[in-house]
Write a protein that holds these residues in place. Sequence first.
Motif, PDB file in Angstrom:
ATOM      1  N   GLY A 142       1.349   9.658 -11.216  1.00  0.00           N
ATOM      2  CA  GLY A 142       2.760   9.841 -10.940  1.00  0.00           C
ATOM      3  C   GLY A 142       4.052   9.141 -10.285  1.00  0.00           C
ATOM      4  N   LEU A 143       3.995   8.790  -9.364  1.00  0.00           N
ATOM      5  CA  LEU A 143       4.025   7.173  -8.558  1.00  0.00           C
ATOM      6  C   LEU A 143       4.120   6.173  -8.886  1.00  0.00           C
ATOM      7  CD1 LEU A 143       6.356   6.337  -6.427  1.00  0.00           C
ATOM      8  CD2 LEU A 143       4.396   6.830  -4.617  1.00  0.00           C
ATOM      9  N   GLY A 144       2.827   6.574  -9.126  1.00  0.00           N
ATOM     10  CA  GLY A 144       2.557   4.107 -10.430  1.00  0.00           C
ATOM     11  C   GLY A 144       3.250   4.585 -11.189  1.00  0.00           C
ATOM     12  N   THR A 145       3.486   5.674 -12.677  1.00  0.00           N
ATOM     13  CA  THR A 145       4.340   5.122 -13.418  1.00  0.00           C
ATOM     14  C   THR A 145       5.402   5.287 -13.164  1.00  0.00           C
ATOM     15  OG1 THR A 145       2.366   6.551 -14.658  1.00  0.00           O
ATOM     16  CG2 THR A 145       4.946   6.004 -15.409  1.00  0.00           C
ATOM     17  N   ALA A 146       6.101   5.369 -12.229  1.00  0.00           N
ATOM     18  CA  ALA A 146       7.184   5.633 -12.157  1.00  0.00           C
ATOM     19  C   ALA A 146       7.413   3.634 -11.429  1.00  0.00           C
ATOM     20  CB  ALA A 146       7.394   5.830 -10.438  1.00  0.00           C
ATOM     21  N   LEU A 172       0.699  -0.891   0.104  1.00  0.00           N
ATOM     22  CA  LEU A 172       0.007   0.295  -0.043  1.00  0.00           C
ATOM     23  C   LEU A 172       0.511   1.326   0.224  1.00  0.00           C
ATOM     24  CD1 LEU A 172      -2.007  -2.359   0.799  1.00  0.00           C
ATOM     25  CD2 LEU A 172      -2.931  -0.946   2.058  1.00  0.00           C
ATOM     26  N   ILE A 173       0.879   2.104  -0.750  1.00  0.00           N
ATOM     27  CA  ILE A 173       1.321   3.342  -1.304  1.00  0.00           C
ATOM     28  C   ILE A 173       0.671   4.518  -0.828  1.00  0.00           C
ATOM     29  CG2 ILE A 173       3.099   4.596  -2.639  1.00  0.00           C
ATOM     30  CD1 ILE A 173       3.751   1.619  -3.584  1.00  0.00           C
ATOM     31  N   ASP A 174       0.916   5.468  -0.321  1.00  0.00           N
ATOM     32  CA  ASP A 174      -0.359   6.887  -0.572  1.00  0.00           C
ATOM     33  C   ASP A 174       0.847   8.122  -0.039  1.00  0.00           C
ATOM     34  OD1 ASP A 174      -1.925   8.551  -1.639  1.00  0.00           O
ATOM     35  OD2 ASP A 174      -2.979   8.122  -0.307  1.00  0.00           O
ATOM     36  N   ILE A 193       5.391  15.662  -9.745  1.00  0.00           N
ATOM     37  CA  ILE A 193       5.300  15.480  -8.139  1.00  0.00           C
ATOM     38  C   ILE A 193       5.600  13.886  -7.841  1.00  0.00           C
ATOM     39  CG2 ILE A 193       5.041  16.165  -5.479  1.00  0.00           C
ATOM     40  CD1 ILE A 193       4.727  19.051  -6.816  1.00  0.00           C
ATOM     41  N   GLY A 194       4.767  13.007  -8.613  1.00  0.00           N
ATOM     42  CA  GLY A 194       4.436  11.984  -8.182  1.00  0.00           C
ATOM     43  C   GLY A 194       5.508  10.572  -8.521  1.00  0.00           C
TER      44      GLY A 194
END
Length: 175
Positions: free
Chosen positions: A146-150, A65-67, A103-104
């Motif tokens: 953003g972080l999902g793509t990374a 779980l990431i947020d 930013i993400g």
Amino acid sequence: MPQSVFIQIGQCGNQIGYRFWDLALQEYQYYKASAEDMNSFFKMNDSSKKSGCYDSHSVKARAILIDMEEGVVSEILNSHLKFLFDRQQLITDVSGSGNNWAIGNKFYGLKYRNLLIELFRKEVEECDNLQCFFLLHSMGGGTGSGLGTAALEYLCDEFPKTPRYCNPKKFETKK
């Protein structure tokens, strides 16, 4: 039995993941599934493996779980499903991505890169027969997109043969 690892990113990904885990657990309880049947999505503790049965508190979700805003993850950890998740499976921050993909992706993606890869490897090592990754995230916003793509890039780099769509040669055309 093939196993899957779920990666829930951002508000949307964690809300979808919460609904999934709630329904999956209800279904397994309704059908009185054995520990072997549950192995695709859940990790069993040693007593469940030996007995072949489980109770709902002897299983852990195969999930990360990431947020970057801790609100939704905190709600999950205060819900009736809190026993499903280990705190080592969580990455949270307090400031959020502010609906900003860059930013993400660039800030939080780089900041948490090593920790993400470490958590991905840890989950994969606990699988006997990894089938796939499920990446639950939004396509818009900041953290999920953003972080999902990374995270997707890191998965492709670290596990190039697991998700078959990561193989760039598959999409090459002959001239």
